[in-house]
Design a protein around this motif. Structure first.
Motif, PDB file in Angstrom:
ATOM      1  N   ASP A 109      -9.646   1.830  -2.594  1.00  0.00           N
ATOM      2  CA  ASP A 109     -10.492   2.678  -1.755  1.00  0.00           C
ATOM      3  C   ASP A 109     -10.870   3.913  -2.562  1.00  0.00           C
ATOM      4  N   GLY A 110     -12.102   3.917  -3.057  1.00  0.00           N
ATOM      5  CA  GLY A 110     -12.573   5.040  -3.862  1.00  0.00           C
ATOM      6  C   GLY A 110     -13.576   5.901  -3.117  1.00  0.00           C
ATOM      7  N   ALA A 111     -13.378   6.080  -1.822  1.00  0.00           N
ATOM      8  CA  ALA A 111     -14.341   6.815  -0.998  1.00  0.00           C
ATOM      9  C   ALA A 111     -14.689   8.169  -1.589  1.00  0.00           C
ATOM     10  N   HIS A 112     -13.693   8.877  -2.119  1.00  0.00           N
ATOM     11  CA  HIS A 112     -13.903  10.242  -2.612  1.00  0.00           C
ATOM     12  C   HIS A 112     -14.221  10.317  -4.103  1.00  0.00           C
ATOM     13  N   THR A 151       0.857  -1.182   0.000  1.00  0.00           N
ATOM     14  CA  THR A 151       0.000   0.000   0.000  1.00  0.00           C
ATOM     15  C   THR A 151       0.900   1.242   0.000  1.00  0.00           C
ATOM     16  N   THR A 152       0.339   2.410   0.271  1.00  0.00           N
ATOM     17  CA  THR A 152       1.136   3.639   0.267  1.00  0.00           C
ATOM     18  C   THR A 152       1.083   4.299   1.645  1.00  0.00           C
ATOM     19  N   THR A 167      -6.125  12.878   3.100  1.00  0.00           N
ATOM     20  CA  THR A 167      -5.315  13.950   3.683  1.00  0.00           C
ATOM     21  C   THR A 167      -4.640  14.805   2.630  1.00  0.00           C
ATOM     22  N   THR A 168      -4.042  14.159   1.634  1.00  0.00           N
ATOM     23  CA  THR A 168      -3.304  14.917   0.622  1.00  0.00           C
ATOM     24  C   THR A 168      -4.132  15.279  -0.610  1.00  0.00           C
ATOM     25  N   ALA A 169      -5.353  14.763  -0.705  1.00  0.00           N
ATOM     26  CA  ALA A 169      -6.299  15.122  -1.782  1.00  0.00           C
ATOM     27  C   ALA A 169      -5.721  14.903  -3.174  1.00  0.00           C
ATOM     28  N   LEU A 170      -5.015  13.801  -3.358  1.00  0.00           N
ATOM     29  CA  LEU A 170      -4.386  13.501  -4.636  1.00  0.00           C
ATOM     30  C   LEU A 170      -5.092  12.344  -5.337  1.00  0.00           C
ATOM     31  N   VAL A 171      -5.258  12.464  -6.641  1.00  0.00           N
ATOM     32  CA  VAL A 171      -5.825  11.392  -7.450  1.00  0.00           C
ATOM     33  C   VAL A 171      -4.672  10.537  -7.956  1.00  0.00           C
ATOM     34  N   PHE A 172      -4.666   9.277  -7.564  1.00  0.00           N
ATOM     35  CA  PHE A 172      -3.586   8.368  -7.932  1.00  0.00           C
ATOM     36  C   PHE A 172      -3.910   7.618  -9.231  1.00  0.00           C
ATOM     37  N   PRO A 173      -2.886   7.197  -9.976  1.00  0.00           N
ATOM     38  CA  PRO A 173      -3.094   6.460 -11.244  1.00  0.00           C
ATOM     39  C   PRO A 173      -3.456   4.995 -10.982  1.00  0.00           C
ATOM     40  N   SER A 187      -5.596   4.065  -2.505  1.00  0.00           N
ATOM     41  CA  SER A 187      -6.671   5.053  -2.631  1.00  0.00           C
ATOM     42  C   SER A 187      -6.729   5.547  -4.070  1.00  0.00           C
ATOM     43  N   HIS A 188      -7.943   5.705  -4.560  1.00  0.00           N
ATOM     44  CA  HIS A 188      -8.120   6.331  -5.869  1.00  0.00           C
ATOM     45  C   HIS A 188      -7.927   7.841  -5.732  1.00  0.00           C
TER      46      HIS A 188
END
Length: 384
Positions: free
Chosen positions: A186-189, A101-102, A162-168, A157-158
């Motif tokens: 985890d696509g909660a947002h 994970t990250t 906390t950092t509000a970043l969209v990951f690839p 996370s998609h």
């Protein structure tokens, strides 16, 4: 254009810049929710044994079309943390296995994996993703440095909290498939915020909220499970759907949708949500919100003498941005912003860093952002 904020139930005395935490439900959708609750109380037996399941099928079909998957491949539950708990308990991970994970994951998810790693003996490997995030290649290279022959699954996370970043995530899921790994997202947002196509993404497990950016009442989340894993995922609660005498659908859905007495009427509001999105031109409004974040992110960073967490191309951001700040007391800062200045905005921490996260939803205005800028310059906040 009319003021869409009037469609929401938010307190007009508060500058609400924290949609990302728990969402905000518009009046027409909330009224639909309350009507379903009244229907439940008017005829509890008929509702819970018949009407609910008919209405649920309609809701699921509409959401399936929106996120592009089969309605038979997901079920509703109250939040993504519950969903991921169910997934992790079902994976069969054991001593010596690893989950990659990250170091940007949501705190409750970190706690979930920590708990089960101690219980089952697997390793939860949090790979460092450095900031600022400048390219997909940077992310992919750093992420897969954590892979080894013991890795059994990846969790990512998609869009981070906390950092509000969209990951690839598509690229990560594609590589996970090549390596024979289980891909959990985890696509909660994401739903209603960042474009989502479940079939193209090819995650094995994907959870996303409906009560955040899709504007449903609270406690509405879906868990998508690829068909290859539907017979192996265990229900969190054993109830009437387990080994039912008269099955009407798959074991996967029987066990997870038939959970006895509960108020699950928030799950039935998808038609009202889709109607609201159509009637209020939400596609165009949301695009405008994303553009506002792109334009204002560097402005806020310059104001606070810091730098954005990602390349300002729109590739890694949506309707949120997190601004690195220096403050001696993050909790007190958040309380002062709310109690004195009536601004609801999160002050968040990760790996020794502190961030002010702005959410910009359709009901927000440029004037609210200007008010936030003025407020952040107040000497008592100690940010300048």
């Amino acid at each position: 254009m009319y003021n869409i904020k009037e469609q929401f139930l938010l307190n007009p005395g508060i500058t609400f810049l924290n949609h990302g935490s728990f969402g905000a439900c518009p009046k027409p959708i909330f009224e639909s929710y309350q009507q379903w609750q009244r229907d439940l109380e008017a005829e509890p037996i008929q509702f819970l044994t018949k009407k609910y399941y008919d209405a649920l099928a309609v809701s699921k079909q509409m959401l399936a079309a929106y996120i592009n998957c089969d309605a038979q491949d997901f079920f509703f539950l109250q939040n993504p943390t519950t969903a991921i708990n169910q997934v992790v308990k079902s994976l069969g991970l054991k001593q010596g296995d690893e989950v990659l994970t990250t170091n940007h994951e949501y705190g409750a998810m970190d706690k979930t994996f920590d708990f089960y790693s101690k219980k089952y003996g697997f390793v939860n490997r949090r790979q460092n993703i450095s900031l600022p995030l400048l390219s997909k290649e940077q992310f992919i290279e750093e992420f897969w440095k954590g892979y080894n022959e013991r890795t059994r699954a990846i969790f990512i996370s998609h869009c981070t909290s906390t950092t509000a970043l969209v990951f690839p995530v598509k690229e990560i899921c594609d590589r996970a498939k090549e390596l024979g790994l289980i891909a959990i997202v985890d696509g909660a947002h994401v739903p209603g915020h960042v474009p989502l196509n479940i079939k193209e993404l090819k995650a094995d497990f994907y959870t996303g909220t409906v009560h955040k950016w899709l504007l449903s009442p609270k406690g509405c989340t879906f868990l998508y499970v690829d068909k290859d894993y539907q017979n192996s995922i265990e229900p969190l609660i054993i109830s009437w759907g387990y080994e039912t005498a008269m099955p009407t659908k798959s074991k996967f859905l029987e066990e997870n949708e038939m959970q006895g007495t509960r108020d699950a009427t928030s799950y039935l509001t998808i038609p009202a949500i889709m109607k609201f999105f159509d009637e209020h031109n939400m596609k165009e409004r949301l695009a405008a919100c994303r553009q506002t974040i792109l334009e204002q992110y560097p402005v806020f960073c310059e104001l606070l003498k810091t730098k954005p967490l990602c390349k300002l191309s729109g590739e890694f951001s949506g309707q949120m941005c997190s601004i690195p700040i220096q403050t001696e007391n993050p909790f007190q800062l958040k309380e002062t912003l709310y109690n004195k200045y009536k601004i609801e905005i999160p002050v968040m921490q990760r790996a020794g860093e502190t961030y002010l996260r702005i959410s910009y939803q359709v009901y927000n205005t440029p004037e609210e952002l200007e008010y936030l800028k003025e407020t952040l310059q107040q000497p008592e906040l100690g940010l300048m």
